[in-house]
Enzyme design. Structure first.
Site, PDB file in Angstrom:
ATOM      1  N   HIS A 109       3.097   6.671  -6.917  1.00  0.00           N
ATOM      2  CA  HIS A 109       2.269   7.817  -7.323  1.00  0.00           C
ATOM      3  C   HIS A 109       3.124   9.087  -7.325  1.00  0.00           C
ATOM      4  O   HIS A 109       3.067   9.901  -8.255  1.00  0.00           O
ATOM      5  CB  HIS A 109       1.091   7.957  -6.355  1.00  0.00           C
ATOM      6  CG  HIS A 109      -0.059   8.731  -6.905  1.00  0.00           C
ATOM      7  ND1 HIS A 109      -1.277   8.825  -6.270  1.00  0.00           N
ATOM      8  CD2 HIS A 109      -0.194   9.476  -8.029  1.00  0.00           C
ATOM      9  CE1 HIS A 109      -2.092   9.568  -6.983  1.00  0.00           C
ATOM     10  NE2 HIS A 109      -1.459   9.987  -8.060  1.00  0.00           N
ATOM     11  N   HIS A 161       1.879   4.523  -2.823  1.00  0.00           N
ATOM     12  CA  HIS A 161       1.968   5.993  -2.715  1.00  0.00           C
ATOM     13  C   HIS A 161       3.306   6.494  -3.272  1.00  0.00           C
ATOM     14  O   HIS A 161       3.373   7.538  -3.920  1.00  0.00           O
ATOM     15  CB  HIS A 161       1.846   6.428  -1.253  1.00  0.00           C
ATOM     16  CG  HIS A 161       0.467   6.356  -0.689  1.00  0.00           C
ATOM     17  ND1 HIS A 161      -0.629   6.931  -1.298  1.00  0.00           N
ATOM     18  CD2 HIS A 161      -0.003   5.802   0.465  1.00  0.00           C
ATOM     19  CE1 HIS A 161      -1.711   6.722  -0.556  1.00  0.00           C
ATOM     20  NE2 HIS A 161      -1.356   6.040   0.511  1.00  0.00           N
ATOM     21  N   HIS A 175       0.833  -1.210   0.000  1.00  0.00           N
ATOM     22  CA  HIS A 175       0.000   0.000   0.000  1.00  0.00           C
ATOM     23  C   HIS A 175       0.865   1.257   0.000  1.00  0.00           C
ATOM     24  O   HIS A 175       0.718   2.138  -0.847  1.00  0.00           O
ATOM     25  CB  HIS A 175      -0.925  -0.012   1.223  1.00  0.00           C
ATOM     26  CG  HIS A 175      -1.741   1.230   1.363  1.00  0.00           C
ATOM     27  ND1 HIS A 175      -3.046   1.309   0.930  1.00  0.00           N
ATOM     28  CD2 HIS A 175      -1.445   2.456   1.871  1.00  0.00           C
ATOM     29  CE1 HIS A 175      -3.502   2.527   1.163  1.00  0.00           C
ATOM     30  NE2 HIS A 175      -2.547   3.241   1.742  1.00  0.00           N
ATOM     31  N   GLU A 176       1.769   1.336   0.973  1.00  0.00           N
ATOM     32  CA  GLU A 176       2.585   2.553   1.091  1.00  0.00           C
ATOM     33  C   GLU A 176       3.521   2.713  -0.103  1.00  0.00           C
ATOM     34  O   GLU A 176       3.774   3.829  -0.555  1.00  0.00           O
ATOM     35  CB  GLU A 176       3.380   2.552   2.405  1.00  0.00           C
ATOM     36  CG  GLU A 176       2.513   2.613   3.656  1.00  0.00           C
ATOM     37  CD  GLU A 176       1.558   3.800   3.700  1.00  0.00           C
ATOM     38  OE1 GLU A 176       1.824   4.813   3.024  1.00  0.00           O
ATOM     39  OE2 GLU A 176       0.535   3.718   4.395  1.00  0.00           O
TER      40      GLU A 176
END
EC number: 3.4.24.15
Length: 687
Positions: free
Chosen positions: A480, A477, A473-474
């Site tokens: 992104h 980021h 998940h992290e």
């Protein structure tokens, strides 16, 4: 009226003479941080003064919009050099100096955001310049500056502006202190080995000892979660759960009360009914009523599932009490939840979490994760040996586009807990990927900060499966931040609508529930053998285990957040307790104050925690519509995703990006099916 003299020097060159690529540096002393903070403020203010002092007939794109955009680039990088160490530095004096720098810079941010002279010239520019003469992103930047000016009250009378400015300054300081208190908390509880019954040997051996030989259990995640899941001594779980939800109780309770009150005051001055309505104006949801309806409907749909799951937990608890000779009180307590939810996975789905983590050593997971992201997004990662960082555990990687070989960014990995370090898992954008003053592109740089179990001399860091999910998940980021190709710093990386920001990284969590990716990032830490297929199949089938209770708890947290920011004079602890009972069906532990430990309330998610569930609607739709249909590891879909969702950053509306990637407007079906709910005319997604 003449503009003031040109500012002396360029901010990047004078404050941080580093390489032309990575402008970040981590060798500053506390004294240097203090001096450079003052210098950065002076030099940045000089640019604002120059813009604000222009005669209106001299206002142009170059002298106004570009000047503000350019100083934002340099200011953002230098600010991160000064205020990021508060979260990660091993040196307490540097953390303290960095926290003070953050406070000063936050106050300065408020001052600059309230510059009516600058705002007037930006408005003048919009009226003067033909809209079609600007590139789309420049036009969006101009509109956003005007929108932010109005949201700061720059169209209101001077005395109202002063009130808003003072409130904003106070809010910044309170938020910094709230999270600093949690980061600096060093509470531990001493237990005997017997009191820690059920925990594996590698966990017990990793604990420090008190002088009288007891084992120290801190309130940090790598201690808290394993104990709540595996310790079969209810009193030990109760003591730890109570202490965890009493962290910083007195000081943060007072801060939270003031935060909520000041936010309501500021929003009222700006003409909004509530703080939630003020915040949500900039989000996809738009109004607090939309959020309330979304949460209420989801809670209603999940309620029967939650009731079934509570009944299963009570059965397990009754059997456990009989087995261990403990009294059975017929109730589920807060300290029972994780223990019996873990038992559901182990007994109903036959997932042995202790065995499973032996196949997830950190090195193997990292290698597999990096390989999957490279393949999926068309990237190449290279470890930079001996790169300077803030701690010896930290690693720095360079990222290149695989097709062109062009370097697009770098990322730091800081994965293990330390005293005083940020206590959760998060991605910090450190150097925005955007255009610099000379038109060249600045490399995007981000840091993933986490708190996974540290290795010991005998055993490497072994990850629970939910930690592997957090890692994915992290790191989503991070991607992104690095894959965004926005022109303006304001739109770089994860600067999208707050209720969309989690969607790109949530979507990438799906890979840890798919067989092929799991095979690629698992290997037994001793034998080097592959994870048995049946073990992974059981894990994949367990994905919907406890989905009702887990998501009902997310709704509780989202509703607490909404209530605090839509109603006045609400007691946070009482409201949390009421919602736990009403929605989750499990009471909060008396005497605790969970909202005082809820970092999101002071960490930029105020009135926006609902966004975790809201953005899952989009993440599940993206995954099931494209990746599940066309190939979970399809480089083509991965590149479409990079191009349509990651590349724009915040330079387009999220709804536009989604429609381009999906080929239609988003739907809720995949989201509801992923929660174990029935959707008319839809098949459940294959596990």
């Amino acid at each position: 009226m003449k503009p003031p003299a040109a500012c002396a020097g360029d901010v990047v060159d004078t404050v941080s003479p580093c390489s032309t690529v990575n402008h970040l540096r981590w060798d500053l002393s506390a004294q240097q941080i203090r001096a450079l903070t003052t210098q950065l403020i002076e030099q940045t203010k000089c640019v604002y003064d120059r813009v604000g002092a222009q005669d209106f007939e001299d206002v142009s794109y170059e002298s106004t919009l570009k000047a503000l955009a350019d100083v934002e680039v340099t200011y953002t990088v230098q600010r991160n050099i000064l205020d990021f160490p508060q979260h990660v530095s091993p040196n307490k004096d540097i953390r303290a100096a960095s926290t003070e720098a953050d406070k000063k810079l936050s106050e300065f941010d408020v001052e600059m955001s309230m510059r009516q002279d600058v705002y007037q010239r930006v408005v003048w520019l919009q009226e003067k310049i033909p809209k079609d003469s600007l590139k789309p992103e420049a036009a969006r930047y101009l509109e956003r500056l005007i929108k932010l000016g109005r949201r700061n009250g720059l169209h209101l009378p001077q005395d109202t502006q002063e009130k808003i400015k003072n409130i904003k300054k106070r809010l910044s300081l309170l938020c910094i202190d709230f999270n600093k208190n949690l980061n600096e908390d060093t509470t531990f509880l001493p237990f005997t080995r017997e009191e820690l019954g059920g925990l594996p040997e590698d966990f017990l051996n990793s604990l420090e000892k008190t002088e009288d030989g007891k084992l120290k259990v801190t309130l940090k995640y790598p201690h808290y979660f394993p104990l709540l899941k595996k310790c079969h001594v209810p009193e030990t779980r109760r003591l730890l759960e109570e202490a965890f939800n009493c962290r910083c109780k007195e000081e943060n309770c007072a801060i939270l009360k003031e935060l909520v009150s000041l936010r309501a005051q500021k929003s009222n001055l700006l003409g909004f009914r509530t703080h939630a309505d003020y915040v949500l104006e900039m989000n996809m949801a738009k109004t607090s009523q939309t959020v309330a309806t979304f949460l209420d409907e989801l809670a209603r749909k999940l309620k029967p599932l939650g009731e079934q799951e509570r009944a299963v937990i009570l059965e397990l608890k009754e059997a456990e009490c009989a087995k261990r000779g403990l009294p059975f009180d017929g109730r589920i307590h807060a300290w029972d939840m994780r223990y019996y939810m873990n038992q559901v996975e182990e007994t109903r789905y036959r997932v042995d979490q202790n065995l499973l983590k032996e196949y997830f050593p950190m090195q193997v997971v990292t290698r597999g994760l990096l390989a999957i992201y490279q393949e999926l997004l068309g990237l190449t990662f290279t470890l930079e040996e001996g790169a300077a960082a803030w701690h010896e555990d930290v690693r720095l990687y360079s990222v290149r586009d695989a097709a062109s070989g062009e370097e697009i960014g770098k990322f730091y990995l800081d994965l293990y807990p330390r005293e005083g370090k940020y206590g959760h898992a998060a991605c910090f954008g450190l150097q925005p990927g955007c255009l610099r003053q000379d038109g060249s592109r600045q490399l995007a740089i981000a840091a993933m900060v986490a708190n996974f179990t540290k290795p010991t001399p005998d055993v490497p860091s072994l990850l629970q499966h939910d930690e592997v999910e957090t890692y994915f998940h992290e790191f989503g980021h991070v991607m992104h931040q690095l894959c965004s190709q926005a022109e303006f710093a304001m739109f770089s990386g994860t600067h999208v609508e707050r209720d969309f920001v989690e969607a790109p990284s949530q979507m990438l969590e799906n890979w840890v529930w798919e067989k092929e990716p799991l095979m690629r990032m698992s290997q037994h830490y001793r034998t080097g053998g592959e994870a048995p297929e049946d073990l992974l199949e059981k894990l994949i089938k367990s994905r919907q285990a406890n989905a009702g209770l887990f998501n009902l708890r997310q709704i509780v947290l989202a509703k607490v957040d909404q209530v605090l920011h839509t109603q006045t004079d609400v007691d946070p602890a009482e409201e949390y307790a009421r919602l736990c009972q009403e929605i989750l069906g499990v009471p909060a532990t008396p005497g605790t104050n969970m909202p005082a430990t809820f970092g999101h309330l002071a960490g930029g998610y105020d009135a926006q925690y609902y966004g975790y569930l809201w953005s899952e609607v989009y993440s599940m739709d993206m995954f099931h519509t494209r990746f599940k249909q066309e190939g979970v590891l399809s480089p083509k879909v991965g590149m479409d995703y990079r191009t349509s969702i990651l590349r724009p950053g915040g330079s387009e509306d999220a709804s536009t990006m989604l429609k381009q990637f999906l080929g239609r407007d988003p739907k809720q079906d995949a989201f509801l099916l992923s929660k174990g709910l029935q959707v008319e005319g839809c098949e459940p997604p294959a596990c």
